[in-house]
Scaffold this motif. Structure first.
Motif, short mmCIF file in Angstrom:
data_model
loop_
_atom_site.label_atom_id
_atom_site.label_comp_id
_atom_site.label_asym_id
_atom_site.label_seq_id
_atom_site.Cartn_x
_atom_site.Cartn_y
_atom_site.Cartn_z
N ARG A 137 1.66 -12.24 -2.21
CA ARG A 137 -0.12 -11.69 -1.26
C ARG A 137 -0.42 -10.71 -1.59
NH1 ARG A 137 2.77 -10.17 4.22
NH2 ARG A 137 4.85 -8.98 2.57
N LEU A 138 -2.35 -10.94 -0.99
CA LEU A 138 -3.20 -9.63 -1.42
C LEU A 138 -3.09 -8.85 -0.58
CD1 LEU A 138 -5.28 -9.08 -4.18
CD2 LEU A 138 -6.77 -10.75 -3.18
N LEU A 139 -2.74 -7.79 -0.76
CA LEU A 139 -3.77 -6.36 -0.22
C LEU A 139 -4.66 -5.65 -0.46
CD1 LEU A 139 -2.17 -4.35 2.76
CD2 LEU A 139 -1.05 -3.49 0.86
N SER A 140 -5.52 -5.99 0.61
CA SER A 140 -6.36 -4.15 0.18
C SER A 140 -6.13 -3.06 0.82
CB SER A 140 -7.62 -5.01 0.62
OG SER A 140 -8.25 -6.49 -0.13
N THR A 141 -6.32 -2.17 0.49
CA THR A 141 -6.18 -0.99 1.53
C THR A 141 -7.67 0.19 1.39
OG1 THR A 141 -5.47 0.24 -0.45
CG2 THR A 141 -3.60 -0.88 0.76
N GLY A 142 -7.75 0.78 2.33
CA GLY A 142 -8.48 1.90 2.23
C GLY A 142 -10.34 1.36 2.60
N ARG A 143 -11.40 1.46 1.57
CA ARG A 143 -12.16 1.90 2.25
C ARG A 143 -13.91 1.90 1.35
NH1 ARG A 143 -10.83 6.93 1.66
NH2 ARG A 143 -12.12 8.57 2.23
N ARG A 144 -14.49 1.42 1.32
CA ARG A 144 -15.98 2.43 0.55
C ARG A 144 -16.69 2.66 1.26
NH1 ARG A 144 -18.08 -2.61 -2.67
NH2 ARG A 144 -20.28 -1.71 -2.90
N THR A 145 -16.17 3.23 2.22
CA THR A 145 -16.91 4.53 2.89
C THR A 145 -16.26 5.69 2.55
OG1 THR A 145 -15.39 3.83 4.83
CG2 THR A 145 -17.35 3.27 4.29
N ALA A 146 -17.77 6.71 3.44
CA ALA A 146 -17.33 8.59 2.73
C ALA A 146 -15.07 9.00 3.10
CB ALA A 146 -18.25 9.28 3.04
N LYS A 147 -16.50 8.44 4.52
CA LYS A 147 -15.06 8.78 5.73
C LYS A 147 -14.23 8.02 5.91
CE LYS A 147 -15.90 11.97 8.14
NZ LYS A 147 -17.23 11.90 9.59
N GLY A 148 -12.81 7.79 6.20
CA GLY A 148 -12.18 6.75 6.76
C GLY A 148 -10.87 7.40 6.89
N VAL A 149 -9.85 7.38 8.57
CA VAL A 149 -8.74 7.38 8.85
C VAL A 149 -8.00 6.32 9.17
CG1 VAL A 149 -9.55 9.93 8.90
CG2 VAL A 149 -10.14 8.79 10.69
N ALA A 150 -8.39 5.42 9.37
CA ALA A 150 -7.63 3.96 10.18
C ALA A 150 -6.28 3.42 9.52
CB ALA A 150 -8.83 2.69 10.07
N TYR A 159 -1.93 3.63 9.02
CA TYR A 159 -1.02 4.86 6.98
C TYR A 159 -2.46 4.41 6.14
CZ TYR A 159 2.10 4.81 10.77
OH TYR A 159 3.47 4.35 11.97
N ASP A 160 -2.63 5.90 5.36
CA ASP A 160 -2.93 5.68 4.15
C ASP A 160 -1.79 4.94 3.03
OD1 ASP A 160 -4.65 6.05 1.59
OD2 ASP A 160 -4.21 8.69 2.45
N LEU A 161 -2.31 3.94 2.19
CA LEU A 161 -1.55 3.01 2.21
C LEU A 161 -1.68 3.35 1.00
CD1 LEU A 161 -1.14 0.03 3.65
CD2 LEU A 161 0.41 2.00 3.66
N THR A 162 -3.38 3.29 0.69
CA THR A 162 -4.39 4.08 -0.18
C THR A 162 -3.51 4.47 -1.44
OG1 THR A 162 -5.93 3.39 -0.10
CG2 THR A 162 -5.85 4.08 -1.91
N ARG A 163 -3.18 5.70 -0.84
CA ARG A 163 -2.20 7.40 -1.00
C ARG A 163 -0.97 6.68 -1.66
NH1 ARG A 163 -5.34 12.40 -1.58
NH2 ARG A 163 -3.31 13.29 -2.22
N LEU A 164 -0.52 6.02 -0.82
CA LEU A 164 0.68 5.46 -1.76
C LEU A 164 1.38 4.73 -2.50
CD1 LEU A 164 3.66 5.39 -0.32
CD2 LEU A 164 4.02 3.52 0.83
N PHE A 165 -0.08 3.93 -2.96
CA PHE A 165 0.43 3.21 -4.36
C PHE A 165 0.20 4.36 -5.62
CE2 PHE A 165 -0.10 -0.71 -1.62
CZ PHE A 165 0.56 -1.56 -2.05
N VAL A 166 -0.90 5.30 -5.55
CA VAL A 166 -1.07 6.04 -6.37
C VAL A 166 0.10 7.15 -6.44
CG1 VAL A 166 -2.07 7.65 -6.67
CG2 VAL A 166 -3.53 5.87 -5.86
N GLY A 167 0.30 6.71 -8.05
CA GLY A 167 1.53 7.96 -8.34
C GLY A 167 3.16 6.89 -7.99
N SER A 168 2.60 5.53 -7.66
CA SER A 168 3.72 4.99 -7.34
C SER A 168 4.75 3.92 -8.56
CB SER A 168 3.58 3.90 -6.43
OG SER A 168 2.79 2.99 -6.57
N GLU A 169 3.56 3.94 -9.82
CA GLU A 169 4.32 3.81 -11.17
C GLU A 169 4.52 2.06 -10.89
OE1 GLU A 169 7.61 6.34 -13.31
OE2 GLU A 169 6.72 7.72 -11.11
N GLY A 170 3.86 1.75 -10.65
CA GLY A 170 3.85 -0.07 -10.47
C GLY A 170 5.31 -0.67 -9.78
N SER A 171 5.51 0.04 -8.73
CA SER A 171 7.49 0.34 -7.83
C SER A 171 7.33 -0.69 -6.55
CB SER A 171 8.32 0.90 -7.94
OG SER A 171 7.80 1.92 -6.97
#
Length: 468
Positions: free
Chosen positions: A187-200, A202-214
């Motif tokens: 499945r394809l998941l899109s997280t986060g935003r293109r805007t300068a602000k956004g808090v909708a 859970y922050d899944l984007t930061r969860l993937f950063v540093g997850s080492e492909g796991s």
């Protein structure tokens, strides 16, 4: 009979895997020759086991990545995502029978938007290529790992990379606004935003950063950009002890200065660079501190820092007059790892981050560990962050010396934790530090992180054996 059937199916798995992968991939994207696939088996870390991949896939499209993950799920085959394999923790090392999923061919910069100050890129874009491309628009992508000429954005995201400028501009995680991720089941998941602000949500984007492909395979990223800063000016300050240099670091940060770079090299590193590049640094230098500013008036900032260095005991402070002189001063730091690699046949590069107020204890403790194990250990550090890189130099052909190198490496990590630090500031956990991750997280933290892994990857197919 059932046991015989299972053995036959396992023996036949590579053939079935190759056939299934071919149905959704162009011929050039699938590598199965063992002599070729072996070259994708590991990254640049020492003391990290690597298995034999069953196949290497080099996709060019998101659909091809999704096909690989669907195939892997159907056949229960592990997948190891890779970038340029410049990592130093074994995080990109293959496991036996896996699919190595190398994202280096997905290397397009899809958009640079000067108004929104974002870039949209594929994971195989090389860091330096992106930096030069956005510079043409008067913009700046700050994260700059030392391997920036070869490392990829996907790899930087996987390990939450840092760099020399982190003291002012922060690390990769602070510049990733959104991600496109292929999950374990395709499945394809899109997280986060293109805007300068956004808090909708859970922050899944930061969860993937540093997850080492796991947790998933990053196939696209929206990155924040900054305006291009002025050219930086630098100074070099020589100190009679590492403790004095660390005192200067604390003074610089306490006074509210915002250097674009604040780096430290210990005596071992300085001498190694001298031998390699004949830079003429005095043999009496016990520590070299490099500081740079990209402010509107960098000369004034350097003068103020120079006074702080002198007050901390610097024997000489040399400010650069222009950008060319700054580049010459910073060349010593850029040569640090290369120079230390000339001391012995192998190196282990640690990555321990401590509070700035404990930096002197970290360097002093590392020197004591080097003496205890009769090893050469040079330290270069992103001093403004408290992020140290002790480099253990050893002869990999000498069994006893290799053992002592590994034991010293572990003692350095234990020292970092005892000082209130972390086992990795920017290199990741991978294979090398997974035992230490458990110690840092504690049982409750480890249980929750394993639960997150199961949610995203219930079959445990993504980069198995890493982190936990």
């Amino acid at each position: 009979m059932d046991d015989d059937l299972q053995r036959d199916r396992r023996a036949d798995l590579p053939t079935r895997l190759h056939a299934a992968l071919r149905t959704g991939l162009p011929p050039e994207a699938l590598l199965t020759d063992p002599d070729v696939t072996a070259s994708y088996a590991h990254d640049m870390a020492s003391f990290c086991t690597a298995g034999t991949p069953a196949a290497v896939v080099l996709p060019r499209t998101v659909d091809q990545v999704r096909h690989v993950m669907r195939t892997a799920t159907e056949l229960r085959v592990p997948v190891v995502p890779q970038g340029a394999r410049t990592g130093l923790s074994g995080g990109a090392n293959a496991t036996d029978g896996c699919i190595v999923l190398s994202l280096v061919k997905m290397d397009r910069i899809l958009e640079i938007n000067p108004v929104d100050r974002i870039a949209v890129v594929e994971p195989g874009v090389v860091n330096a290529v992106l930096s030069r491309a956005v510079a043409e628009h008067g913009l700046y992508y700050p994260p700059d790992p030392s391997s920036w000429e070869t490392c990829t954005i996907g790899g930087n995201i996987g390990t939450a990379s840092g760099g020399l400028c982190c003291v002012k501009y922060g690390v990769t995680a602070e510049y990733v606004l959104g991600l496109d991720v292929v999950l374990a089941d395709g499945r394809l998941l899109s997280t986060g935003r293109r805007t300068a602000k956004g808090v909708a949500g859970y922050d899944l984007t930061r969860l993937f950063v540093g997850s080492e492909g796991s947790l998933g395979v990053v196939v696209g990223a929206v990155l924040a950009l900054r305006p291009q800063p002025p050219e930086q000016l630098a100074l070099a300050a020589e100190f009679p002890s590492a403790a004095a240099a660390c005192e200067a670091v604390c003074a610089i940060m306490e006074r509210g200065h915002t250097p674009s770079l604040l780096e430290l090299m210990d005596r071992t590193t300085v001498q190694a660079v001298n031998r390699l590049a004949h830079m003429g640094l005095p043999d009496t230098t016990e520590a070299l501190l490099l500081c740079a500013f990209d402010t509107p008036d960098p000369a004034a900032d350097l003068a103020a820092v120079g006074e702080l260095c002198a007050a901390a005991g610097a024997t000489e402070v040399v400010p650069a007059a222009d950008a060319a002189e700054s580049s010459l001063l910073l060349q010593a730091r850029r040569l640090s790892l290369t120079a230390l690699e000339t001391i012995k046949s192998a190196t282990m590069i640690d990555d321990v981050c401590v509070p700035r107020t404990r930096l002197a204890e970290m360097l002093g403790g590392t020197a004591a560990i080097a003496e205890k194990y009769d090893l050469t250990i040079g330290v270069c550090a992103h001093a403004g962050d408290g992020n140290t890189h002790p480099v253990v130099c050893f002869d990999h052909r000498d069994e006893d010396e290799s053992r002592r190198a590994r034991e010293s490496f572990d003692e350095i990590m234990a020292l970092g934790l005892a000082l209130g630090g972390t086992i990795t500031g920017e290199h990741g956990v991978g294979v090398l530090k997974k035992e230490w991750l458990a110690r840092e997280l504690g049982p409750v933290g480890l249980e929750l992180q394993r639960g997150i892994k199961r949610t995203f990857d219930p079959l445990g197919l993504l980069n198995p054996g890493k982190l936990f």
